[in-house]
Design a protein around this motif. Structure first.
Motif, short mmCIF file in Angstrom:
data_model
loop_
_atom_site.label_atom_id
_atom_site.label_comp_id
_atom_site.label_asym_id
_atom_site.label_seq_id
_atom_site.Cartn_x
_atom_site.Cartn_y
_atom_site.Cartn_z
N GLY A 177 -4.58 -59.74 -23.39
CA GLY A 177 -3.88 -60.21 -22.21
C GLY A 177 -3.46 -59.09 -21.27
O GLY A 177 -2.54 -59.26 -20.47
N LYS A 178 -4.13 -57.96 -21.36
CA LYS A 178 -3.78 -56.80 -20.53
C LYS A 178 -3.87 -57.11 -19.04
O LYS A 178 -2.91 -56.92 -18.30
CB LYS A 178 -4.70 -55.60 -20.81
N THR A 179 -5.06 -57.56 -18.62
CA THR A 179 -5.29 -57.75 -17.19
C THR A 179 -4.34 -58.82 -16.64
O THR A 179 -3.72 -58.63 -15.59
CB THR A 179 -6.76 -58.14 -16.93
N THR A 180 -4.21 -59.91 -17.36
CA THR A 180 -3.29 -60.97 -16.95
C THR A 180 -1.86 -60.44 -16.85
O THR A 180 -1.15 -60.71 -15.88
CB THR A 180 -3.33 -62.13 -17.98
N SER A 181 -1.46 -59.68 -17.85
CA SER A 181 -0.09 -59.16 -17.86
C SER A 181 0.14 -58.17 -16.72
O SER A 181 1.24 -58.10 -16.16
CB SER A 181 0.22 -58.49 -19.20
N ILE A 182 -0.90 -57.40 -16.36
CA ILE A 182 -0.77 -56.46 -15.25
C ILE A 182 -0.51 -57.24 -13.95
O ILE A 182 0.37 -56.87 -13.17
CB ILE A 182 -2.02 -55.57 -15.13
N GLY A 183 -1.26 -58.32 -13.76
CA GLY A 183 -1.03 -59.16 -12.58
C GLY A 183 0.38 -59.71 -12.54
O GLY A 183 1.08 -59.61 -11.52
N LYS A 184 0.82 -60.24 -13.67
CA LYS A 184 2.17 -60.82 -13.75
C LYS A 184 3.23 -59.74 -13.51
O LYS A 184 4.23 -59.96 -12.82
CB LYS A 184 2.40 -61.43 -15.13
N LEU A 185 2.99 -58.57 -14.12
CA LEU A 185 3.96 -57.48 -14.02
C LEU A 185 4.05 -56.96 -12.59
O LEU A 185 5.14 -56.68 -12.08
CB LEU A 185 3.56 -56.36 -14.99
N ALA A 186 2.88 -56.87 -11.92
CA ALA A 186 2.87 -56.42 -10.52
C ALA A 186 3.72 -57.38 -9.67
O ALA A 186 4.53 -56.95 -8.85
CB ALA A 186 1.44 -56.36 -10.00
N LYS A 187 3.54 -58.66 -9.91
CA LYS A 187 4.30 -59.65 -9.14
C LYS A 187 5.80 -59.52 -9.44
O LYS A 187 6.64 -59.55 -8.54
CB LYS A 187 3.79 -61.05 -9.48
N HIS A 188 6.11 -59.36 -10.72
CA HIS A 188 7.50 -59.21 -11.14
C HIS A 188 8.15 -58.00 -10.44
O HIS A 188 9.27 -58.08 -9.91
CB HIS A 188 7.54 -59.03 -12.66
N GLY B 182 6.65 -49.12 -25.26
CA GLY B 182 7.10 -50.49 -25.06
C GLY B 182 6.00 -51.48 -25.39
O GLY B 182 4.82 -51.14 -25.39
N LEU B 183 6.42 -52.73 -25.67
CA LEU B 183 5.47 -53.78 -26.02
C LEU B 183 5.54 -54.94 -25.04
O LEU B 183 6.60 -55.23 -24.50
CB LEU B 183 5.78 -54.33 -27.42
N VAL B 184 4.39 -55.58 -24.84
CA VAL B 184 4.34 -56.89 -24.19
C VAL B 184 3.72 -57.82 -25.22
O VAL B 184 2.63 -57.57 -25.70
CB VAL B 184 3.45 -56.87 -22.93
N LEU B 185 4.45 -58.87 -25.59
CA LEU B 185 3.95 -59.82 -26.58
C LEU B 185 3.48 -61.06 -25.84
O LEU B 185 4.30 -61.79 -25.28
CB LEU B 185 5.08 -60.15 -27.56
N THR B 186 2.16 -61.29 -25.83
CA THR B 186 1.60 -62.39 -25.04
C THR B 186 1.33 -63.63 -25.90
O THR B 186 1.34 -63.55 -27.13
CB THR B 186 0.26 -61.99 -24.39
#
Ligand code: GDP
Length: 299
Positions: free
Chosen positions: A111-122, A247-251
Motif C-alpha cells: 500500500g505504499k503508493t496509495t499511502s503516499i497519495g493519502k499522506l500528500a493530501k493529509h 515509523g510505520l504505516v499499517l494499511t
C-alpha cells in the motif's frame, strides 16, 4: 472517524472465535474464560509473546485485586493493551526540517503508493507543500500511477524514464530546495527482506539522501499490510536493519482480522505507528491513536 475506525476493525472483531463482547458478558472470571481469551487474542494475531504477556498480567491482577467480574477483566485488558500501544502513538511532525525528507519502503502491494497519495493530501490539508519522488524505477506502472495522482491533485512529481532510484531522489530533493517545498515523499520499489541485493539498493538510497542532506532522511516509513499478521514483525526487523525504520504505516486494517499484530510489534520490535489505513479512499488514512484503537478492538 471514530465510527470509521470501528468499521475498519470490524473484521478483527467478527473473526474472533469467541467475540470479546461475549467473553466479558459471562457471569464470572474462571479458567474457561481465560482460555477463551487466550485463543481470541491469538486469533486476532497478537502473537504468542504478547498474548502470553497479556494473560500473565491479567491473571496477576485478577489474583492481586481479587477480581471476579468479567467487566473488570475487560478494563484490565484495555489498560494493559494501552501499556503496550500508547508508546507507539507518536504523530509524524514534519516541521523540524525543510524540506522534510520522508522515505517510504515496503513489500510489493503493501500500500505504499496509495499511502503516499493519502499522506500528500493529509499534509496539504495542514498547509504543507509536498513534492513526490517516483523512486520505484522498476515498475513503469508505479511511476505512472504516482504521476497521474500528482496531476489530479496538483502535486509535483519528479520522475525519470529509467535508471537509478537514488538519482530520482537526488533530483527531487534539489527541486524541493529550489521550489521552497516543505515535504518530499520519496517512493521506493517494493522488495522482500529476502532479496538481499534489493535491500542493499534501498540502503544506498538512504545513504544518498544523507549525502545530500546530512540530517536526512528525516523519516523512514515502513508500510505494512496488516493482513500479513505475524510476518509484519519479521518485516519490521529486516527493514530496520537495512534502512533504520523510524515509523510505520499499517494499511488495510479494514480488510483484516489481524489488528492485534500491533501488540506483537509493540512487544517485539516497537516503532512509532504514524498512520493506519482503513480503506482505499483518499481520506482513509488516520493518525494512529492508541486509545481509539484499543476501544475499537474491545467493542
Ligand atoms: P504498493 O505496491 O505498496 O505501492 O501498493 P498499492 O499502493 O498499489 O496498494 C495495493 C492495493 O492495496 C491497492 O489496491 C490499494 O487500493 C489497496 N490498499 C492500500 N491501502 C489500503 C487500505 O488501507 N485499505 C484497503 N482496503 N486497501 C488498501
Amino acid at each position: 472517524w471514530r465510527d470509521r475506525l470501528k468499521a475498519g476493525l470490524s473484521r478483527t472483531r467478527a473473526a474472533l472465535t469467541t467475540p470479546l463482547g461475549e467473553l466479558f458478558s459471562r457471569s464470572r472470571i474462571d479458567e474457561a474464560l481465560l482460555d477463551d481469551l487466550e485463543t481470541t487474542l491469538l486469533t486476532a494475531d497478537c502473537g504468542v509473546d504478547a498474548t502470553q504477556w497479556l494473560l500473565d498480567e491479567l491473571k496477576l491482577t485478577v489474583k492481586k485485586n481479587k477480581l471476579d467480574s468479567p467487566s473488570q477483566l475487560r478494563q484490565v485488558l484495555a489498560d494493559r493493551l494501552m501499556t503496550l500501544l500508547a508508546p507507539l502513538e507518536q504523530p509524524l511532525d514534519v516541521t523540524a526540517h525543510k524540506p522534510f525528507i520522508v522515505m517510504i519502503a515496503g513489500v510489493n502491494g503493501a500500500g505504499k503508493t496509495t499511502s503516499i497519495g493519502k499522506l500528500a493530501k493529509h499534509l496539504q490539508s495542514q498547509g504543507k507543500s509536498v513534492l513526490l519522488a517516483a523512486g520505484d524505477t522498476f515498475r513503469a506502472a508505479a511511476r505512472e500511477q504516482l504521476k497521474a495522482w500528482g496531476e489530479r491533485n496538483g502535486v509535483a512529481v519528479i520522475a525519470q524514464e529509467s535508471g537509478d532510484p537514488a538519482a530520482v531522489v537526488f533530483d527531487a530533493i534539489s527541486a524541493a530546495r529550489a521550489r521552497n517545498i516543505d515535504v518530499v515523499l520519496a517512493d521506493t520499489a517494493g522488495r522482500l527482506p529476502t532479496q538481499l541485493h534489493l535491500m542493499e539498493e534501498i540502503a544506498k538510497v538512504r545513504r544518498v539522501i544523507q549525502k545530500i542532506d546530512a540530517t536526512g532522511p528525516h523519516e523512514v516509513l515502513l508500510v505494512l499490510d496488516a493482513s500479513i499478521g505475524q510476518n509484519a514483525v519479521q518485516q519490521v526487523k529486516a527493514f530496520d536493519q537495512s534502512i533504520q525504520v523510524t515509523g510505520l504505516v499499517l494499511t488495510k486494517l479494514d480488510g483484516t482480522a489481524k489488528g492485534g499484530v500491533l501488540a506483537a510489534i509493540a512487544r517485539q520490535c516497537p516503532k512509532p505507528v504514524r498512520f493506519i489505513g482503513v480503506g482505499e479512499g483518499i481520506d482513509d488514512l488516520q493518525p494512529f491513536r492508541a486509545g481509539e484503537f484499543v476501544e475499537a478492538l474491545l467493542t
